[in-house]
Design a protein around this motif. Sequence first.
Motif, PDB file in Angstrom:
ATOM      1  N   ALA A   1      28.595 -11.967 -55.976  1.00  0.00           N
ATOM      2  CA  ALA A   1      29.195 -12.199 -54.667  1.00  0.00           C
ATOM      3  C   ALA A   1      29.012 -10.980 -53.752  1.00  0.00           C
ATOM      4  O   ALA A   1      28.684 -11.133 -52.566  1.00  0.00           O
ATOM      5  CB  ALA A   1      30.680 -12.513 -54.812  1.00  0.00           C
ATOM      6  N   TYR A   2      29.198  -9.778 -54.261  1.00  0.00           N
ATOM      7  CA  TYR A   2      29.049  -8.569 -53.464  1.00  0.00           C
ATOM      8  C   TYR A   2      27.587  -8.318 -53.101  1.00  0.00           C
ATOM      9  O   TYR A   2      27.281  -7.811 -52.029  1.00  0.00           O
ATOM     10  CB  TYR A   2      29.589  -7.343 -54.201  1.00  0.00           C
ATOM     11  N   HIS A   3      26.688  -8.654 -54.017  1.00  0.00           N
ATOM     12  CA  HIS A   3      25.261  -8.428 -53.816  1.00  0.00           C
ATOM     13  C   HIS A   3      24.739  -9.295 -52.680  1.00  0.00           C
ATOM     14  O   HIS A   3      23.904  -8.872 -51.896  1.00  0.00           O
ATOM     15  CB  HIS A   3      24.517  -8.721 -55.119  1.00  0.00           C
ATOM     16  N   GLY A   4      25.246 -10.514 -52.584  1.00  0.00           N
ATOM     17  CA  GLY A   4      24.812 -11.425 -51.526  1.00  0.00           C
ATOM     18  C   GLY A   4      23.347 -11.771 -51.649  1.00  0.00           C
ATOM     19  O   GLY A   4      22.829 -11.961 -52.736  1.00  0.00           O
ATOM     20  N   ASP A   5      22.676 -11.819 -50.532  1.00  0.00           N
ATOM     21  CA  ASP A   5      21.267 -12.187 -50.502  1.00  0.00           C
ATOM     22  C   ASP A   5      20.350 -10.986 -50.344  1.00  0.00           C
ATOM     23  O   ASP A   5      19.179 -11.140 -50.010  1.00  0.00           O
ATOM     24  CB  ASP A   5      21.016 -13.183 -49.364  1.00  0.00           C
ATOM     25  N   ALA A   6      20.867  -9.797 -50.548  1.00  0.00           N
ATOM     26  CA  ALA A   6      20.039  -8.601 -50.397  1.00  0.00           C
ATOM     27  C   ALA A   6      18.899  -8.635 -51.409  1.00  0.00           C
ATOM     28  O   ALA A   6      19.126  -8.867 -52.593  1.00  0.00           O
ATOM     29  CB  ALA A   6      20.881  -7.349 -50.599  1.00  0.00           C
TER      30      ALA A   6
ATOM     31  N   PRO B   1      24.206   1.809 -56.992  1.00  0.00           N
ATOM     32  CA  PRO B   1      25.341   2.744 -56.971  1.00  0.00           C
ATOM     33  C   PRO B   1      26.499   2.224 -56.111  1.00  0.00           C
ATOM     34  O   PRO B   1      27.662   2.344 -56.480  1.00  0.00           O
ATOM     35  CB  PRO B   1      24.752   4.031 -56.397  1.00  0.00           C
ATOM     36  N   GLY B   2      26.179   1.630 -54.967  1.00  0.00           N
ATOM     37  CA  GLY B   2      27.219   1.075 -54.102  1.00  0.00           C
ATOM     38  C   GLY B   2      27.944  -0.084 -54.767  1.00  0.00           C
ATOM     39  O   GLY B   2      29.169  -0.212 -54.675  1.00  0.00           O
ATOM     40  N   LEU B   3      27.187  -0.931 -55.452  1.00  0.00           N
ATOM     41  CA  LEU B   3      27.773  -2.058 -56.174  1.00  0.00           C
ATOM     42  C   LEU B   3      28.683  -1.555 -57.289  1.00  0.00           C
ATOM     43  O   LEU B   3      29.797  -2.053 -57.476  1.00  0.00           O
ATOM     44  CB  LEU B   3      26.675  -2.952 -56.740  1.00  0.00           C
ATOM     45  N   ALA B   4      28.238  -0.535 -58.009  1.00  0.00           N
ATOM     46  CA  ALA B   4      29.057   0.035 -59.089  1.00  0.00           C
ATOM     47  C   ALA B   4      30.353   0.618 -58.538  1.00  0.00           C
ATOM     48  O   ALA B   4      31.426   0.437 -59.130  1.00  0.00           O
ATOM     49  CB  ALA B   4      28.271   1.105 -59.837  1.00  0.00           C
TER      50      ALA B   4
ATOM     51  N   ALA C   1      34.096  -0.776 -59.387  1.00  0.00           N
ATOM     52  CA  ALA C   1      35.038   0.144 -60.034  1.00  0.00           C
ATOM     53  C   ALA C   1      36.441   0.043 -59.451  1.00  0.00           C
ATOM     54  O   ALA C   1      37.405   0.447 -60.095  1.00  0.00           O
ATOM     55  CB  ALA C   1      34.536   1.571 -59.925  1.00  0.00           C
ATOM     56  N   THR C   2      36.574  -0.505 -58.254  1.00  0.00           N
ATOM     57  CA  THR C   2      37.898  -0.642 -57.643  1.00  0.00           C
ATOM     58  C   THR C   2      38.578  -1.959 -58.007  1.00  0.00           C
ATOM     59  O   THR C   2      39.699  -2.218 -57.573  1.00  0.00           O
ATOM     60  CB  THR C   2      37.804  -0.540 -56.099  1.00  0.00           C
ATOM     61  N   THR C   3      37.916  -2.770 -58.812  1.00  0.00           N
ATOM     62  CA  THR C   3      38.437  -4.083 -59.193  1.00  0.00           C
ATOM     63  C   THR C   3      39.602  -3.935 -60.167  1.00  0.00           C
ATOM     64  O   THR C   3      39.460  -3.299 -61.211  1.00  0.00           O
ATOM     65  CB  THR C   3      37.333  -4.929 -59.858  1.00  0.00           C
TER      66      THR C   3
END
Length: 75
Positions: free
Chosen positions: A27-32, A38-41, A45-47
């Motif tokens: 879901a966070y990755h989207g269509d990129a 690193p940004g995804l990690a 990590a805040t989940t």
Amino acid sequence: MRDLRLAKTANRSVVGIMNEFTYLAEAYHGDAPVPDLPGLAMRLATTPCGPLYSEHVSPDRELDALLRSIAPPAS
């Protein structure tokens, strides 16, 4: 180099958390076309995680607490 071993788990909490992280990553990755790993990690990590609710709630806060507990006192 380190040895790596994979094994099955009967712990449903672990399986559930791994499935949730997979869903959130998609879901966070989207269509990129190329994910910012690193940004995804950092975002994952805040989940909040059930096993961490009694203490620090999320992996980033848990890691921060661990590092503070083993860090030498500032002089």
